[in-house]
Design a protein around this motif. Structure first.
Motif: not given
Length: 121
Positions: A15-17, A66-68, A82-85
């Protein structure tokens, strides 16, 4: 010739980034399309994302859409991811690479040494 050095990996909870960065040497950086790849333990290296010379076009693997987010700064000779979730299945060594041809997976000529991303559940 282009030399690439990745940074920004680490251990993060699901769940982090994270923001990975790739610093390139060489005045010809802006003439290369750039890509990020990853390799998980026991698996083959897989494509993650790529960005065109100008940064105006990007393309992602379905598993990360959608996440990267891939971006580049040609003035600074850097390309970021950038990597999210983050998910546990994102655990891998992440590599940046440079190619003279956009979206040609066989054309990557230069590779970094990789940065480890570990996602705990």
């Amino acid at each position: 010739q282009v030399q690439l050095v990745e940074s920004g990996g680490g251990l993060v909870q699901a769940g982090g980034s994270l923001r990975l960065s790739c610093a390139a040497s060489g005045r010809t950086f802006r003439y290369y399309a750039m890509g990020w790849f990853r390799q998980a333990p026991g698996k083959e290296r897989e494509f993650v994302a790529t960005i065109s010379w100008s940064g105006g076009i990007t393309y992602y693997a379905d598993s990360v859409k959608g996440r990267f987010t891939i971006s580049r700064d040609n003035a600074k000779n850097t390309v970021d991811l950038q990597i999210n979730n983050l998910k546990p299945e994102d655990t891998a060594v992440y590599y940046c690479a440079a190619s003279p041809r956009f979206r040609d997976s066989t054309a990557y000529e230069y590779w970094g040494q990789g940065t480890q991303v570990t996602v705990s559940s």
